[in-house]
Design a protein around this motif. Structure first.
Motif, PDB file in Angstrom:
ATOM      1  N   ILE A 278      -6.035   6.424  32.459  1.00 49.84           N
ATOM      2  CA  ILE A 278      -4.852   7.356  32.938  1.00 49.84           C
ATOM      3  C   ILE A 278      -3.965   7.892  31.258  1.00 49.84           C
ATOM      4  CG2 ILE A 278      -2.153   7.331  33.744  1.00 49.84           C
ATOM      5  CD1 ILE A 278      -3.518   4.868  35.254  1.00 49.84           C
ATOM      6  N   SER A 279      -4.093   9.001  31.042  1.00 47.62           N
ATOM      7  CA  SER A 279      -3.340   9.623  29.695  1.00 47.62           C
ATOM      8  C   SER A 279      -2.382   9.538  29.228  1.00 47.62           C
ATOM      9  CB  SER A 279      -4.211  11.337  29.492  1.00 47.62           C
ATOM     10  OG  SER A 279      -5.424  11.203  29.696  1.00 47.62           O
ATOM     11  N   SER A 280      -1.275   9.638  30.404  1.00 51.05           N
ATOM     12  CA  SER A 280       0.180   8.846  30.315  1.00 51.05           C
ATOM     13  C   SER A 280       0.585   7.745  29.869  1.00 51.05           C
ATOM     14  CB  SER A 280       0.605   9.947  31.020  1.00 51.05           C
ATOM     15  OG  SER A 280       0.768   9.458  32.713  1.00 51.05           O
TER      16      SER A 280
ATOM     17  N   PHE B  69     -11.201  13.991  40.598  1.00 45.66           N
ATOM     18  CA  PHE B  69     -11.540  13.508  39.077  1.00 45.66           C
ATOM     19  C   PHE B  69     -11.054  14.311  38.205  1.00 45.66           C
ATOM     20  CE2 PHE B  69     -14.245   9.347  38.672  1.00 45.66           C
ATOM     21  CZ  PHE B  69     -12.972   8.823  39.920  1.00 45.66           C
ATOM     22  N   ASP B  70      -9.273  14.089  37.878  1.00 47.42           N
ATOM     23  CA  ASP B  70      -9.293  14.748  36.452  1.00 47.42           C
ATOM     24  C   ASP B  70     -10.155  14.157  34.751  1.00 47.42           C
ATOM     25  OD1 ASP B  70      -7.356  15.724  33.902  1.00 47.42           O
ATOM     26  OD2 ASP B  70      -6.161  16.098  35.007  1.00 47.42           O
ATOM     27  N   GLU B  71     -11.071  14.967  34.943  1.00 47.65           N
ATOM     28  CA  GLU B  71     -11.513  14.431  33.052  1.00 47.65           C
ATOM     29  C   GLU B  71     -11.295  14.944  32.198  1.00 47.65           C
ATOM     30  OE1 GLU B  71     -14.653  11.726  32.673  1.00 47.65           O
ATOM     31  OE2 GLU B  71     -15.050  11.526  34.862  1.00 47.65           O
ATOM     32  N   VAL B  72     -10.250  15.791  31.502  1.00 54.46           N
ATOM     33  CA  VAL B  72      -9.880  16.928  30.609  1.00 54.46           C
ATOM     34  C   VAL B  72     -10.010  15.707  29.864  1.00 54.46           C
ATOM     35  CG1 VAL B  72      -8.262  18.007  30.058  1.00 54.46           C
ATOM     36  CG2 VAL B  72      -8.434  18.769  32.111  1.00 54.46           C
ATOM     37  N   GLN B  73      -9.441  14.514  29.620  1.00 57.75           N
ATOM     38  CA  GLN B  73      -9.480  14.129  28.537  1.00 57.75           C
ATOM     39  C   GLN B  73     -10.864  13.133  28.782  1.00 57.75           C
ATOM     40  OE1 GLN B  73      -5.756  12.945  26.226  1.00 57.75           O
ATOM     41  NE2 GLN B  73      -4.495  13.880  27.686  1.00 57.75           N
ATOM     42  N   SER B  74     -10.692  12.412  29.390  1.00 57.85           N
ATOM     43  CA  SER B  74     -12.039  11.118  29.959  1.00 57.85           C
ATOM     44  C   SER B  74     -12.791  11.369  29.617  1.00 57.85           C
ATOM     45  CB  SER B  74     -11.788  10.171  31.506  1.00 57.85           C
ATOM     46  OG  SER B  74     -11.934  10.805  32.056  1.00 57.85           O
TER      47      SER B  74
ATOM     48  N   ASN C 102      -9.582  29.091  31.591  1.00 59.00           N
ATOM     49  CA  ASN C 102      -9.052  28.687  29.957  1.00 59.00           C
ATOM     50  C   ASN C 102      -8.230  27.429  30.035  1.00 59.00           C
ATOM     51  OD1 ASN C 102      -9.894  31.408  28.991  1.00 59.00           O
ATOM     52  ND2 ASN C 102      -9.096  32.054  30.883  1.00 59.00           N
ATOM     53  N   SER C 103      -8.200  26.872  30.929  1.00 60.99           N
ATOM     54  CA  SER C 103      -6.860  26.065  30.598  1.00 60.99           C
ATOM     55  C   SER C 103      -7.227  24.067  31.394  1.00 60.99           C
ATOM     56  CB  SER C 103      -5.089  25.534  30.273  1.00 60.99           C
ATOM     57  OG  SER C 103      -5.520  26.490  31.995  1.00 60.99           O
ATOM     58  N   GLY C 104      -7.118  23.497  31.568  1.00 62.35           N
ATOM     59  CA  GLY C 104      -7.431  22.635  32.344  1.00 62.35           C
ATOM     60  C   GLY C 104      -6.091  22.710  33.357  1.00 62.35           C
ATOM     61  N   THR C 105      -5.299  23.216  34.020  1.00 61.82           N
ATOM     62  CA  THR C 105      -4.344  23.392  34.732  1.00 61.82           C
ATOM     63  C   THR C 105      -4.989  24.147  35.411  1.00 61.82           C
ATOM     64  OG1 THR C 105      -1.832  22.986  32.778  1.00 61.82           O
ATOM     65  CG2 THR C 105      -2.148  25.103  34.312  1.00 61.82           C
ATOM     66  N   GLU C 106      -5.550  25.327  34.971  1.00 63.58           N
ATOM     67  CA  GLU C 106      -6.833  25.985  36.001  1.00 63.58           C
ATOM     68  C   GLU C 106      -7.864  25.137  36.678  1.00 63.58           C
ATOM     69  OE1 GLU C 106      -7.585  30.362  34.601  1.00 63.58           O
ATOM     70  OE2 GLU C 106      -6.509  28.855  32.614  1.00 63.58           O
TER      71      GLU C 106
ATOM     72  N   TYR D 121      -0.128  13.023  35.351  1.00 57.48           N
ATOM     73  CA  TYR D 121      -0.785  14.166  34.992  1.00 57.48           C
ATOM     74  C   TYR D 121      -1.583  14.638  35.478  1.00 57.48           C
ATOM     75  CZ  TYR D 121       0.388  18.583  31.687  1.00 57.48           C
ATOM     76  OH  TYR D 121       0.612  19.632  31.408  1.00 57.48           O
ATOM     77  N   HIS D 122      -1.793  16.556  35.284  1.00 64.65           N
ATOM     78  CA  HIS D 122      -2.975  17.196  35.616  1.00 64.65           C
ATOM     79  C   HIS D 122      -2.246  18.763  35.002  1.00 64.65           C
ATOM     80  CE1 HIS D 122      -4.597  13.230  37.848  1.00 64.65           C
ATOM     81  NE2 HIS D 122      -3.517  14.153  38.607  1.00 64.65           N
ATOM     82  N   GLY D 123      -1.529  19.245  34.522  1.00 62.29           N
ATOM     83  CA  GLY D 123      -1.219  20.861  34.174  1.00 62.29           C
ATOM     84  C   GLY D 123       0.029  20.951  35.122  1.00 62.29           C
ATOM     85  N   ALA D 124       0.044  22.007  34.695  1.00 58.13           N
ATOM     86  CA  ALA D 124       1.144  21.951  34.667  1.00 58.13           C
ATOM     87  C   ALA D 124       1.325  23.494  36.054  1.00 58.13           C
ATOM     88  CB  ALA D 124       1.466  24.027  33.763  1.00 58.13           C
TER      89      ALA D 124
ATOM     90  N   MET E   7      -6.969  12.573  40.954  1.00 55.40           N
ATOM     91  CA  MET E   7      -6.667  11.194  39.572  1.00 55.40           C
ATOM     92  C   MET E   7      -7.502  11.099  38.225  1.00 55.40           C
ATOM     93  SD  MET E   7      -8.294   8.388  41.920  1.00 55.40           S
ATOM     94  CE  MET E   7      -7.708   7.075  40.702  1.00 55.40           C
ATOM     95  N   GLU E   8      -6.608  10.529  37.223  1.00 55.11           N
ATOM     96  CA  GLU E   8      -7.778  10.850  36.103  1.00 55.11           C
ATOM     97  C   GLU E   8      -8.029   8.870  36.491  1.00 55.11           C
ATOM     98  OE1 GLU E   8      -6.083  11.841  32.590  1.00 55.11           O
ATOM     99  OE2 GLU E   8      -4.167  10.694  32.905  1.00 55.11           O
ATOM    100  N   PRO E   9      -9.676   8.654  36.298  1.00 51.96           N
ATOM    101  CA  PRO E   9     -10.093   7.096  35.609  1.00 51.96           C
ATOM    102  C   PRO E   9      -9.359   6.311  34.883  1.00 51.96           C
ATOM    103  CG  PRO E   9     -11.815   9.226  35.431  1.00 51.96           C
ATOM    104  CD  PRO E   9     -10.609   9.849  35.609  1.00 51.96           C
TER     105      PRO E   9
HETATM  106  C1  LIG Z   1      -5.124  14.549  31.994  1.00 54.93           C
HETATM  107  C2  LIG Z   1      -4.776  16.182  31.899  1.00 54.93           C
HETATM  108  N1  LIG Z   1      -5.059  16.998  32.690  1.00 54.93           N
HETATM  109  C3  LIG Z   1      -4.909  17.828  32.761  1.00 54.93           C
HETATM  110  C4  LIG Z   1      -4.414  19.198  31.676  1.00 54.93           C
HETATM  111  C5  LIG Z   1      -4.117  20.121  31.499  1.00 54.93           C
HETATM  112  O1  LIG Z   1      -4.898  20.401  30.795  1.00 54.93           O
HETATM  113  P1  LIG Z   1      -4.412  21.732  29.513  1.00 54.93           P
HETATM  114  O2  LIG Z   1      -3.057  21.769  28.699  1.00 54.93           O
HETATM  115  O3  LIG Z   1      -5.816  22.594  28.997  1.00 54.93           O
HETATM  116  O4  LIG Z   1      -4.157  23.030  31.053  1.00 54.93           O
HETATM  117  C6  LIG Z   1      -4.298  18.170  30.780  1.00 54.93           C
HETATM  118  C7  LIG Z   1      -3.863  18.002  29.261  1.00 54.93           C
HETATM  119  O5  LIG Z   1      -3.005  17.950  28.045  1.00 54.93           O
HETATM  120  C8  LIG Z   1      -4.389  16.602  30.661  1.00 54.93           C
HETATM  121  O6  LIG Z   1      -4.159  15.366  30.075  1.00 54.93           O
END
Ligand SMILES: Cc1ncc(COP(=O)(O)O)c(C=O)c1O
Length: 443
Positions: A225-227, A254-259, A126-130, A155-158, A221-223
């Motif tokens: 970098i969102s932050s 790869f954390d592709e939650v945004q990319s 239900n989230s990128g964190t999970e 950043y990869h979530g909480a 890693m994110e390919p």
């Molecule tokens: C790169 C990246 N990974 C993970 C997450 C976490 O996703 P979520 O907010 O859906 O838990 C985010 C959220 O902004 C993110 O930008």
């Protein structure tokens, strides 16, 4: 002098957003800081939103904003897309959540696995964190090793393993790039399980990865970098990390939650660097809560429960719920190669036009970004790693952000943003014109 200019922008904001101010005061009674999400808040208080339509949002005071935030880049079709609304209505009439699977679970999995090179199979959350949590868990179980490596400033979530060295204070930084707690009281044991790497310094990364290879399960890693305002990593660096991890038996996540939004196969397809596991989120849920992770069959089969007990249990009451699935499928239907092309071309146009305005006004700037993502940094040199982010002029950034709000443009607080399929060249021109007006005021 400059802070006077900031005060002028803030005063204007205060007078435009009186109802939001009242709501923020009320919210603060029931929610710490009046908020339930860090990125939702900005000083002096956020606008409270009434509704969104297309690529605009409207606040409770009746102000209209060209929305470049689109809920943290997730609404790639814009707000309340008619196709999504239609499918959601229909699905709601049939039921919003069941404990059993629906056929659309297969349909969305199929689309993702066919489009994204690293995915043999996938699981929904239900989230990128999970998603990052469960991808890391898979890497740990597959390699039978406990440590993970992440990047300083990433950043990869909480969740605990990644809530380290995300935004460390200057005073906490060491030459050895030791892990820095995300909050007071975070257990020591977590810190011992995380190795911190610097972006774009392959030598240091290589020596740390070699040093810890016997206990490292993965590098996450994110390919892009969102932050850092969507700063893409150098291809040589990405390839270097891929090669070293492969050689050392460390999985690459790869954390592709945004990319994921930069091509139908995400950043991995764009760069031609394929990880072992991928975490996803945002656009794949069409605006509803979502996350997913997937990768090589032999790793993902650790989640297979069909022959007794899965090696890694994975549950979630709303995983693969039909509302998210229909919204995600409708979104994917519209995201054809042509759509990505035009979104990305428009992103390039925006970056070029912004650069031209800053250069005309002789204000030093780095415009970062890739595809439909962009970031504005008041600085002279591109960002190369977390420590170099400190060189940006934060007062100018805040003045631009607030000034643009006053002109009816919503950016992320970091002066970054994302386009959506409704963005047109004329929106870009308006945005650039308004940016120029604000820059002239605050310069
Ligand atoms: C790169 C990246 N990974 C993970 C997450 C976490 O996703 P979520 O907010 O859906 O838990 C985010 C959220 O902004 C993110 O930008």
């Amino acid at each position: 002098m400059e802070s006077n200019k900031l005060n002028i922008e803030i005063d204007r904001y205060l007078s435009n957003t009186k109802k939001s101010r009242i709501l923020q005061e009320k919210a603060s009674k029931y929610l710490p800081g009046g908020s339930t999400r860090e990125a939702q808040y900005f000083d002096p208080y956020p606008i409270f939103i009434d509704y969104g339509k297309g690529h605009y949002i409207y606040d409770v005071d009746g102000n209209e904003y060209l929305d470049f935030v689109i809920n943290a880049t997730s609404l790639i079709l814009g707000h309340s897309h008619p196709g999504i609304v239609e499918r959601l209505k229909y699905q709601a009439s049939k039921g919003t959540a069941f404990s059993g699977p629906v056929e659309d679970l297969i349909n969305l999995s199929e689309v993702l696995c066919e489009r994204i090179p690293s995915l043999d199979t996938v699981r929904f959350t239900n989230s990128g964190t999970e998603a990052t949590l469960l991808a890391i868990r898979a890497a740990r179980a597959f390699t039978k090793k406990n440590k993970i490596a992440k990047f300083e400033g990433g950043y990869h979530g909480a969740h605990e393993s990644v809530a380290i060295s995300v935004n460390p204070a200057v005073n906490d930084l060491t030459d050895d790039i030791d892990p820095v707690r995300g909050y007071i009281g975070q257990p020591e044991g977590i810190l011992n399980d995380v190795v911190i790497l610097p972006f774009n310094n392959l030598d240091v990364c290589e020596s740390k990865l070699r040093e810890y290879k016997d206990s490292l399960a993965c590098v996450i890693m994110e390919p892009v970098i969102s932050s850092f305002g969507y700063t893409p990593l150098d291809l040589d660096f990405l390839t270097g990390i891929r090669n070293i991890t492969e050689e050392l038996g460390i999985l690459l996540v790869f954390d592709e939650v945004q990319s994921l939004r930069i091509s139908s196969g995400g950043a991995q397809q764009h760069f031609g660097v394929i990880p072992d596991l991928t975490a996803m989120g945002k656009i794949i849920g069409g605006g509803l809560p979502v996350g997913a992770f997937g990768g090589r069959e032999e790793i993902m089969s650790l989640y297979d429960q069909s022959e007794g007990k899965a090696v890694i249990p994975h549950s979630g009451t709303f995983n693969g719920n039909p509302m998210t699935l229909v919204a995600g499928l409708e979104t994917m239907k519209h995201l054809t190669p042509d759509t990505y092309n035009s979104l990305n071309n428009l992103g390039e146009t925006l970056r070029q036009k912004l650069r031209a305005v800053f250069s005309e006004l002789e204000i030093p700037v780095i415009i970062s970004g890739i595809g439909s993502l962009f970031g504005i940094h008041f600085r002279n040199e591109p960002i190369k790693d977390y420590r170099s982010t400190f060189e940006s002029d934060k007062l100018m950034r805040r003045m631009l952000f607030t000034g643009l709000l006053n002109e009816g443009v919503l950016l992320q607080g970091q002066t970054a943003g994302a386009l959506n399929v409704l963005t047109e060249e004329n929106d870009i021109d308006n945005f650039v014109r308004l940016t120029r007006e604000v820059l002239v005021r605050i310069k």
